[in-house]
Design a protein around this motif. Structure first.
Motif, PDB file in Angstrom:
ATOM      1  N   MET A 129      11.126  61.605  23.529  1.00  0.00           N
ATOM      2  CA  MET A 129      11.545  60.700  24.628  1.00  0.00           C
ATOM      3  C   MET A 129      10.404  59.817  25.087  1.00  0.00           C
ATOM      4  O   MET A 129       9.247  60.172  24.946  1.00  0.00           O
ATOM      5  N   MET A 130      10.739  58.670  25.636  1.00  0.00           N
ATOM      6  CA  MET A 130       9.681  57.742  26.022  1.00  0.00           C
ATOM      7  C   MET A 130       8.941  58.176  27.287  1.00  0.00           C
ATOM      8  O   MET A 130       7.945  57.585  27.654  1.00  0.00           O
ATOM      9  N   LEU A 131       9.441  59.196  27.944  1.00  0.00           N
ATOM     10  CA  LEU A 131       8.738  59.618  29.151  1.00  0.00           C
ATOM     11  C   LEU A 131       7.545  60.516  28.819  1.00  0.00           C
ATOM     12  O   LEU A 131       6.716  60.813  29.652  1.00  0.00           O
ATOM     13  N   GLY A 132       7.494  60.976  27.564  1.00  0.00           N
ATOM     14  CA  GLY A 132       6.348  61.739  27.117  1.00  0.00           C
ATOM     15  C   GLY A 132       6.266  63.110  27.736  1.00  0.00           C
ATOM     16  O   GLY A 132       7.229  63.646  28.274  1.00  0.00           O
ATOM     17  N   GLN A 133       5.067  63.675  27.608  1.00  0.00           N
ATOM     18  CA  GLN A 133       4.874  65.013  28.116  1.00  0.00           C
ATOM     19  C   GLN A 133       4.353  64.959  29.539  1.00  0.00           C
ATOM     20  O   GLN A 133       3.262  64.520  29.798  1.00  0.00           O
ATOM     21  N   SER A 134       5.166  65.366  30.432  1.00  0.00           N
ATOM     22  CA  SER A 134       4.718  65.388  31.815  1.00  0.00           C
ATOM     23  C   SER A 134       5.221  66.683  32.420  1.00  0.00           C
ATOM     24  O   SER A 134       6.345  67.096  32.160  1.00  0.00           O
ATOM     25  N   GLU A 135       4.347  67.325  33.203  1.00  0.00           N
ATOM     26  CA  GLU A 135       4.691  68.633  33.722  1.00  0.00           C
ATOM     27  C   GLU A 135       5.946  68.616  34.592  1.00  0.00           C
ATOM     28  O   GLU A 135       6.670  69.594  34.691  1.00  0.00           O
ATOM     29  N   ASP A 136       6.174  67.488  35.245  1.00  0.00           N
ATOM     30  CA  ASP A 136       7.315  67.459  36.157  1.00  0.00           C
ATOM     31  C   ASP A 136       8.618  67.052  35.463  1.00  0.00           C
ATOM     32  O   ASP A 136       9.647  66.922  36.098  1.00  0.00           O
ATOM     33  N   LEU A 137       8.532  66.792  34.193  1.00  0.00           N
ATOM     34  CA  LEU A 137       9.752  66.426  33.470  1.00  0.00           C
ATOM     35  C   LEU A 137      10.459  67.696  32.979  1.00  0.00           C
ATOM     36  O   LEU A 137       9.899  68.494  32.240  1.00  0.00           O
ATOM     37  N   ILE A 138      11.667  67.873  33.442  1.00  0.00           N
ATOM     38  CA  ILE A 138      12.416  69.089  33.083  1.00  0.00           C
ATOM     39  C   ILE A 138      13.528  68.733  32.103  1.00  0.00           C
ATOM     40  O   ILE A 138      14.322  67.830  32.375  1.00  0.00           O
ATOM     41  N   ILE A 139      13.551  69.434  30.989  1.00  0.00           N
ATOM     42  CA  ILE A 139      14.662  69.245  30.054  1.00  0.00           C
ATOM     43  C   ILE A 139      15.271  70.616  29.804  1.00  0.00           C
ATOM     44  O   ILE A 139      14.581  71.548  29.372  1.00  0.00           O
ATOM     45  N   ARG A 140      16.518  70.748  30.168  1.00  0.00           N
ATOM     46  CA  ARG A 140      17.175  72.063  29.984  1.00  0.00           C
ATOM     47  C   ARG A 140      18.406  71.924  29.117  1.00  0.00           C
ATOM     48  O   ARG A 140      19.115  70.935  29.197  1.00  0.00           O
ATOM     49  N   GLU A 141      18.589  72.930  28.304  1.00  0.00           N
ATOM     50  CA  GLU A 141      19.776  72.904  27.454  1.00  0.00           C
ATOM     51  C   GLU A 141      20.775  73.929  27.960  1.00  0.00           C
ATOM     52  O   GLU A 141      20.426  75.070  28.243  1.00  0.00           O
ATOM     53  N   ILE A 142      22.021  73.501  28.123  1.00  0.00           N
ATOM     54  CA  ILE A 142      23.058  74.430  28.588  1.00  0.00           C
ATOM     55  C   ILE A 142      24.299  74.248  27.734  1.00  0.00           C
ATOM     56  O   ILE A 142      24.454  73.235  27.039  1.00  0.00           O
ATOM     57  N   THR A 143      25.166  75.178  27.848  1.00  0.00           N
ATOM     58  CA  THR A 143      26.461  75.014  27.179  1.00  0.00           C
ATOM     59  C   THR A 143      27.523  74.858  28.249  1.00  0.00           C
ATOM     60  O   THR A 143      27.511  75.540  29.271  1.00  0.00           O
ATOM     61  N   VAL A 144      28.419  73.950  27.985  1.00  0.00           N
ATOM     62  CA  VAL A 144      29.389  73.608  29.016  1.00  0.00           C
ATOM     63  C   VAL A 144      30.651  74.418  28.840  1.00  0.00           C
ATOM     64  O   VAL A 144      31.263  74.427  27.771  1.00  0.00           O
ATOM     65  N   GLY A 145      31.009  75.077  29.894  1.00  0.00           N
ATOM     66  CA  GLY A 145      32.255  75.791  30.115  1.00  0.00           C
ATOM     67  C   GLY A 145      32.984  76.277  28.873  1.00  0.00           C
ATOM     68  O   GLY A 145      32.395  76.827  27.940  1.00  0.00           O
ATOM     69  N   SER A 146      34.278  76.038  28.849  1.00  0.00           N
ATOM     70  CA  SER A 146      35.160  76.607  27.837  1.00  0.00           C
ATOM     71  C   SER A 146      34.986  75.931  26.476  1.00  0.00           C
ATOM     72  O   SER A 146      35.135  76.548  25.435  1.00  0.00           O
ATOM     73  N   SER A 147      34.638  74.620  26.490  1.00  0.00           N
ATOM     74  CA  SER A 147      34.575  73.887  25.214  1.00  0.00           C
ATOM     75  C   SER A 147      33.344  74.274  24.416  1.00  0.00           C
ATOM     76  O   SER A 147      33.238  73.942  23.234  1.00  0.00           O
ATOM     77  N   GLN A 148      32.417  74.963  25.072  1.00  0.00           N
ATOM     78  CA  GLN A 148      31.216  75.459  24.395  1.00  0.00           C
ATOM     79  C   GLN A 148      30.381  74.341  23.787  1.00  0.00           C
ATOM     80  O   GLN A 148      29.710  74.509  22.783  1.00  0.00           O
ATOM     81  N   LYS A 149      30.440  73.180  24.414  1.00  0.00           N
ATOM     82  CA  LYS A 149      29.636  72.077  23.892  1.00  0.00           C
ATOM     83  C   LYS A 149      28.207  72.230  24.360  1.00  0.00           C
ATOM     84  O   LYS A 149      27.941  72.691  25.473  1.00  0.00           O
ATOM     85  N   LYS A 150      27.276  71.763  23.531  1.00  0.00           N
ATOM     86  CA  LYS A 150      25.873  71.825  23.924  1.00  0.00           C
ATOM     87  C   LYS A 150      25.490  70.552  24.683  1.00  0.00           C
ATOM     88  O   LYS A 150      25.831  69.448  24.259  1.00  0.00           O
ATOM     89  N   CYS A 151      24.806  70.797  25.746  1.00  0.00           N
ATOM     90  CA  CYS A 151      24.373  69.637  26.544  1.00  0.00           C
ATOM     91  C   CYS A 151      22.906  69.775  26.890  1.00  0.00           C
ATOM     92  O   CYS A 151      22.366  70.873  26.937  1.00  0.00           O
ATOM     93  N   SER A 152      22.284  68.601  27.142  1.00  0.00           N
ATOM     94  CA  SER A 152      20.916  68.626  27.680  1.00  0.00           C
ATOM     95  C   SER A 152      20.931  67.978  29.060  1.00  0.00           C
ATOM     96  O   SER A 152      21.614  66.991  29.286  1.00  0.00           O
ATOM     97  N   ILE A 153      20.144  68.559  29.932  1.00  0.00           N
ATOM     98  CA  ILE A 153      19.996  67.974  31.264  1.00  0.00           C
ATOM     99  C   ILE A 153      18.541  67.576  31.422  1.00  0.00           C
ATOM    100  O   ILE A 153      17.630  68.351  31.126  1.00  0.00           O
ATOM    101  N   VAL A 154      18.340  66.319  31.845  1.00  0.00           N
ATOM    102  CA  VAL A 154      16.970  65.829  32.018  1.00  0.00           C
ATOM    103  C   VAL A 154      16.791  65.327  33.444  1.00  0.00           C
ATOM    104  O   VAL A 154      17.631  64.583  33.951  1.00  0.00           O
ATOM    105  N   TYR A 155      15.738  65.749  34.084  1.00  0.00           N
ATOM    106  CA  TYR A 155      15.400  65.174  35.395  1.00  0.00           C
ATOM    107  C   TYR A 155      13.935  65.379  35.703  1.00  0.00           C
ATOM    108  O   TYR A 155      13.255  66.167  35.036  1.00  0.00           O
TER     109      TYR A 155
END
Lengths: 464, 367, 394
Positions: free
Chosen positions: A1-27
């Protein structure tokens, strides 16, 4: 990602509900409201399909990498679903904000106590809350190549002249800076004449002043990160008005305003006139006064011009020092500067008492000007006039005064003549200039703004 | 940008104000002397009224002609009316004339300053400082000049009113009486003097081109002249009433000396003559400014390719040089009377020629 | 933007090239407050020399400011010099003071009797006061009996500066024996029109006091002062011309002295015929007054008593007016009454023919008859009727 490595950048991977889709959350953890993020995440996890995720909160779709980066940098949470072409951005902006406080630089006796803060959203809310006009518009811009601060142009549609608005927007687009620490940088980028000592854009900390101005047909500019809103176009007379004029009854309001005009005159002219009278035209001073001034100046080693400059510069230093000093010490400086220097200088025979009176009167008078940038501009003029008085006496003062007037009549603020409503519109608006006529009679918007709707009291087309 | 565009922006009232500020000038200072020299006691008032009347008539005709060619410069409608070569000649003559007027003002301000403020300061410095401010103002826009007039007008009128009102208590009826003791010749001479002092109305020929909708401009120009007539009348009567006919005749600037008769008791400024000097500087400034502006404007009408700033910087040294030419006060007075005669004659000729041509050709066809 | 810079540079240049020619700090100026003009001792008619005494202010001693130092010496300094012209002398004085003479606050000009009795001298001297741009047109002109410079050395009780004392004295209005003070500005018209006019004359009574000597009469054609009206003659003149000044006159009622304060004088002159050699003027004087002091014991509320007061006042007024008219017509032959002005104003044709010989040559003024008609009204008897009942029962 263009934001690079920064300690305050959080990237989490979760699976969504019943459809079991993989998602990433970035903030960015420092910019978001943690509670909101947590709630959002748990809702996303429980969601059965895309529709339910959409319902979670304020949300929009973006699809380029740059947009994603911008969204993250603004404190949003980005949800990327595996396989989906677009990315969802949820508003989770939070973090610490200063609470709404009383304006520091423009105190009033009677009037609202709330002032702008650094957050533009709060500021917009402050305006929105007081002005429930459906025609109120905020046009968002971005300022700062790198800082990407939000900037809002606010006006009321149907009042503001479109030409002025276009001009403001055009100039805002021309801004080219990395970062705007305060709205004053924006001001300097878009003002008409950068050589002028007169501010062509007014700054204020008071939401009600912005509201009052945009209802007159002016335009307000809010910059994220600055508690000072800008108002444009302004005129010379407007810079000397205070909201206090309107909260008092009209006779008192008018008298106060007149007083302020007189004080402004004193600020600009008194030291210069004093120098001119002392060294060129003692015949103009009443006989007795002339003799006593002559007596007090006996033994003063400096010519009056040096004396005036000495005192004026001393005062400027004191004031500058007063701003920089921590609040607690400010008082001490006041005492040291005012009493000790003034008194001792007189008894040591370095300056004459008359000069001290003149300087302190000038200084006090300059504080009646409600707006700081206006006051500073006028204080600069004072020095020009002192020099002129020292060289050509009263004649020099007149010439500099005429030059000032020539400069002012050539000056424009967003294309509107700076001298309005004195000129060219002469009579129509004077009842709200030198005096403040009864509030019931102030029914017209300022004609120099060429507003689309001229009547201030709008009955909405109903019975007249 | 569209808002407040530079041409076609001024209103009728601005013309009236410009006429007022242009007519009140140096000759207002000396007019009471010129009148007192030719008339007995207070009879000069008739000359002012007559002069004002005649000039209003001319002002009406001139502005009528000019306003029937809306937004056209003097040069373009003069070319249409009296052929191009003649128009070139007319316009250049106006350039010279207004240049002379401007330099006369520049010179007189130094005379005035010398009489009432300074002893040793060289007149060149006083004149140069003044000229610099004039140049600075001329290099701005036309709109700014009109705004300046509007700003100064209350100060000027207020100053004159103070000058008229404060000495009212010093008026002696014995100075005003008897009435009608002047012979016809005296009246004629005095009327002529008063006409010369009203010649500032000539500016309408050039400034009407800038008026947005010039239908009412002739009326406004006349109204401007009438306001001045009234002010001059009051000033003259107060002058004679306070100073007396013979004294007035023997003062260089009687209107100014009027202010020296009054002491403001207990005021911060004990003598208000120097305060009025401020007002007179503004008055002379507006006259000089407009004269120089028109000189520049007329030159640029003929030579369209010139840049304004270059014209200004070429004309200013000439202006300064001309203003320093007269050696002493006597020469200056002579120059002033020759100049005012020339202006009167020239304006009358131009007005008549244009008027006749206008009648024959019947107004504006390409508007 | 460049042109602004150019203009700015030009202005800065003028600033530094020019310097400050007329600049003179206030403490380096020597303020002249009053001047006295005498004939110099060694002057002769062929070679008149004048002596100018200038009263300069010493500001340190005038105010109590400035802490220690000063305060002890006198607040003024008199400098005398002789020479041909006033400006010349004044310039000479600079050498004495090392300061620049500043006449902007000049208030009083005293002329000694011998100066004003020298033909033409007065108007020559007045010229400089009018021409000097710094001088006010309000400078008061006064004649001094004896030496004028002596008046500037008076040591008044309450004032520090003699000239200020004289100035205040001249501004007082409660004395019938003086007229409106002549100011430089007013005099120009009179000198130009060769009019005659009265002018106040002062005298030093003792080293601490100055009093009014009377009214000097200046003849416009002889261009000199021809004489002085004193005491009652001077008061009489007030009834012809004085509008501003009021004061008291002493009368006798029932053989006891009383004083009537004059509140208002209204004078109206009418011309009765047009014979040049014997013009007849009728002067109507309306006098309003009140009883200021009464030595007698009569009840002034009584109508007869009041009439008696009025009659006595009227007789007195007519008497003193007659006196001054006689002196003016016979002794001075000078029209200080303003009758010439009246003719000029209302009978300009007649005036044209007499003006060459009005109070000069043929002197039509002396040949004319002046009738006086007085009407006196006592408005109030003061705040009391009488202080003692006495023997009278009225």
């Amino acid at each position: 990602m263009m934001l690079g490595q920064s300690e305050d950048l959080i990237i989490r991977e979760i699976t969504v509900g019943s459809s079991q889709k993989k998602c990433s959350i970035v903030y960015l953890s420092v910019l978001v409201d943690q509670n909101l993020v947590n709630t959002n995440i748990s809702k996303i996890v429980e969601a059965k399909n895309a529709q339910e995720i959409m319902a979670i909160s304020e949300m929009k779709n973006v699809d380029t990498v740059n947009e994603i980066a911008d969204a993250v940098l603004s404190g949003n949470m980005v949800l990327m679903v595996d396989g989906a072409k677009t990315v969802w951005v949820m508003n989770t902006a939070g973090g610490d904000k200063r609470s709404i406080d009383e304006p520091q630089s423009e105190p009033v006796i009677r009037g609202p106590r709330s002032g702008f803060v650094e957050s533009i959203d709060t500021n917009i809310a402050l305006i929105r809350r007081e002005l429930k006009d459906p025609n109120l518009r905020f046009e968002m811009h971005e300022v700062g190549e790198r800082s990407k601060q939000k900037l809002a142009v606010c006006y009321v549609e149907g009042i503001t002249n479109k030409d002025i608005l276009d001009e403001v927007n055009r100039r805002l687009k021309s801004i080219d800076i990395d970062f705007a620490p305060d709205s004053s940088l924006v001001e300097q980028w878009i003002e008409d004449s950068f050589l002028s000592p007169f501010p062509q854009i007014l700054d204020t900390e008071r939401p009600e002043r912005v509201i009052y101005s945009i209802l007159q047909g002016k335009i307000g500019i809010l910059v994220h990160g600055s508690p000072f809103a800008l108002i444009t176009p302004v005129t010379l007379g407007y810079a000397l008005q205070s909201i206090d004029d309107y909260s008092q009854r009209w006779i008192i309001g008018s008298l106060l305003r007149l007083l302020r005009f007189v004080a402004t005159f004193i600020t600009i002219f008194l030291p210069a006139v004093y120098v001119a009278l002392i060294s060129y035209h003692p015949g103009l001073i009443p006989t007795q006064l002339a003799f006593s001034i002559a007596a007090t100046r006996e033994g003063v080693p400096f010519p009056s011009i040096l004396e005036a400059l000495l005192m004026a510069v001393t005062f400027e230093i004191l004031e500058e020092a007063g701003i920089r000093l921590p609040k607690g010490i400010g008082q001490t400086i006041g005492i040291v500067g005012g009493i000790v220097i003034g008194d001792v200088a007189v008894s040591a025979g370095i300056v004459s008492p008359a000069m001290v009176i003149v300087t302190s009167l000038t200084a006090i008078a300059s504080f009646t000007i409600p707006n700081y940038s206006t006051a500073v501009g006028l204080r600069v003029m004072r020095f020009a006039l002192i020099f002129a008085a020292a060289i050509l006496g009263l004649y020099g003062i007149i010439l500099v005064f005429i030059m000032m007037v020539v400069h002012v009549v050539n000056l424009k603020s967003m294309g509107v003549p700076y001298t309005g409503p004195f000129a060219p519109y002469f009579l129509g608006d004077l009842k709200n200039l030198f005096i403040r006529a009864p509030i019931m009679t102030l029914t017209k918007r300022p004609p120099y703004l060429e507003t689309e709707d001229t009547q201030k009291v709008n009955n909405g087309g109903q019975d007249k | 940008m569209k808002l407040q565009s530079e041409e076609g922006f001024i209103s009728d009232r601005d013309i009236m104000i410009a006429v007022i500020s242009n007519i009140i000038g140096l000759l207002t200072l000396t007019l009471p002397r010129l009148l007192a020299a030719n008339t007995n006691s207070s009879d000069g008032w008739l000359a002012i009224v007559l002069g004002g009347g005649i000039v209003s008539f001319f002002a009406y005709i001139v502005s009528k002609i000019a306003s029937s060619f809306p937004n056209q410069s003097f040069f373009s409608y003069a070319s249409y009316l009296v052929s191009k070569p003649l128009a070139v000649f007319f316009t250049l003559m106006f350039t010279l004339q207004y240049l002379a007027i401007a330099s006369f003002q520049v010179r007189e301000i130094s005379v005035l300053a010398h009489q009432y403020l300074f002893d040793q300061t060289p007149r060149e410095v006083i004149a140069l400082a003044f000229l610099l401010v004039v140049i600075y103002a001329v290099s701005g826009s036309h709109a700014a000049i009109f705004r300046l007039n509007v700003l100064f007008l209350p100060i000027i009128i207020g100053g004159l009113l103070i000058l008229i009102l404060l000495p009212l208590g010093f008026i002696r009826t014995e100075n005003l009486l008897p009435v009608f003791q002047t012979d016809i010749k005296g009246y004629l001479k005095a009327t002529y003097s008063s006409i010369t002092s009203f010649m500032g109305f000539g500016i309408v020929l050039f400034y009407i081109a800038l008026v947005k909708s010039p239908e009412n401009t002739p009326k406004m120009a006349v109204r401007g002249v009438l306001v001045i007539t009234f002010l001059n009348l009051l000033l003259y009567i107060v002058c004679i009433g306070v100073l007396g006919n013979l004294t007035t005749e023997n003062l260089f600037f009687p209107s100014f000396d009027l202010s020296r008769t009054v002491d403001i008791p207990g005021g911060f400024f004990q003598r208000f003559d120097s305060i009025l000097f401020v007002v007179w500087t503004m008055i002379i400034f507006t006259t000089a400014l407009m004269a120089f502006d028109i000189a520049v404007m007329t030159l640029m009408m003929v030579f369209e390719k010139l840049k304004k700033i270059k014209v200004i910087f070429t004309l200013s040294p000439i202006l300064f040089f001309i203003s320093m030419l007269p050696k002493d006060y006597l020469e200056l007075t002579k120059v002033s009377s020759v100049m005012s005669s020339f202006i009167v004659i020239y304006l009358v000729i131009v007005t008549i020629l244009l008027g006749v041509a206008y009648k024959i050709k019947g107004g504006n066809q390409n508007a | 933007m460049r042109r602004v810079a150019v203009v700015f540079i030009l202005i800065v240049c003028t600033v530094f090239v020019s310097g400050c020619w007329d600049k003179q700090e206030i403490e380096q100026r020597a303020f002249v407050y009053g001047v006295a003009i005498d004939l110099s001792e060694d002057s002769s008619t062929s070679n008149p020399e004048i002596k100018l005494t200038q009263q300069l202010i010493v500001p340190e001693n005038l105010t109590n400011m400035g802490g220690g130092g000063g305060g002890s010496g006198p607040a003024f300094q008199n400098l005398s010099k002789t020479g041909k012209t006033l400006i010349d002398i004044s310039r000479e004085t600079i050498k004495l003071t090392s300061r620049r003479i500043d006449v902007t606050h000049l208030n009083v000009a005293l002329f000694s009797e011998d100066v004003v009795k020298e033909p033409k001298m007065f108007e020559q001297l007045v010229d400089v006061f009018l021409r000097e741009r710094d001088a006010r047109r309000g400078i008061k002109l006064v004649i001094a009996s004896g030496k004028a410079e002596e008046l500037l050395t008076v040591e008044p009780e309450h004032e520090k500066i003699p000239a200020e004392y004289i100035n205040k004295m001249l501004e007082e209005t409660g004395n019938l024996a003086i007229l409106d003070i002549v100011r430089v500005g007013d005099i120009q018209e009179k000198l130009l029109a060769r009019e005659s006019f009265p002018i106040a004359q002062l005298k030093m009574k003792n080293p601490k006091e100055i009093i009014y000597e009377g009214i000097a009469v200046y003849n416009g054609h002889q261009e000199k002062v021809v004489g002085t009206l004193k005491d009652e003659e001077a008061k009489g003149l007030s009834f012809f011309r004085g509008k501003r000044h009021t004061g008291t006159i002493n009368i006798e009622v029932y053989r006891k002295p009383a004083a009537v304060e004059i509140l208002k004088i209204k004078t109206k002159v009418t011309l009765k015929n047009k014979e040049m050699n014997n013009l007849k003027f009728l002067v109507n004087v309306d006098v309003n007054g009140l009883i200021a002091e009464q030595f007698g014991t009569e009840n002034v509320m009584n109508e007869d008593v009041l009439r008696e007061f009025e009659n006595a006042t009227r007789e007195k007024v007519e008497e003193i007016m007659r006196k001054s008219v006689d002196t003016l017509q016979k002794d001075f032959q000078t029209d200080a009454l303003g009758l010439g002005v009246h003719l000029k104003k209302f009978h300009p044709k007649l005036w044209e023919s007499v003006k060459g010989n009005w109070d000069y040559g043929e002197n039509y003024f002396s040949q004319s008859t002046i009738d006086i008609n007085t009407d006196v009204t006592i408005e109030t008897p003061g705040t009391i009727n009488r202080t003692a009942l006495g023997g009278g029962t009225k």
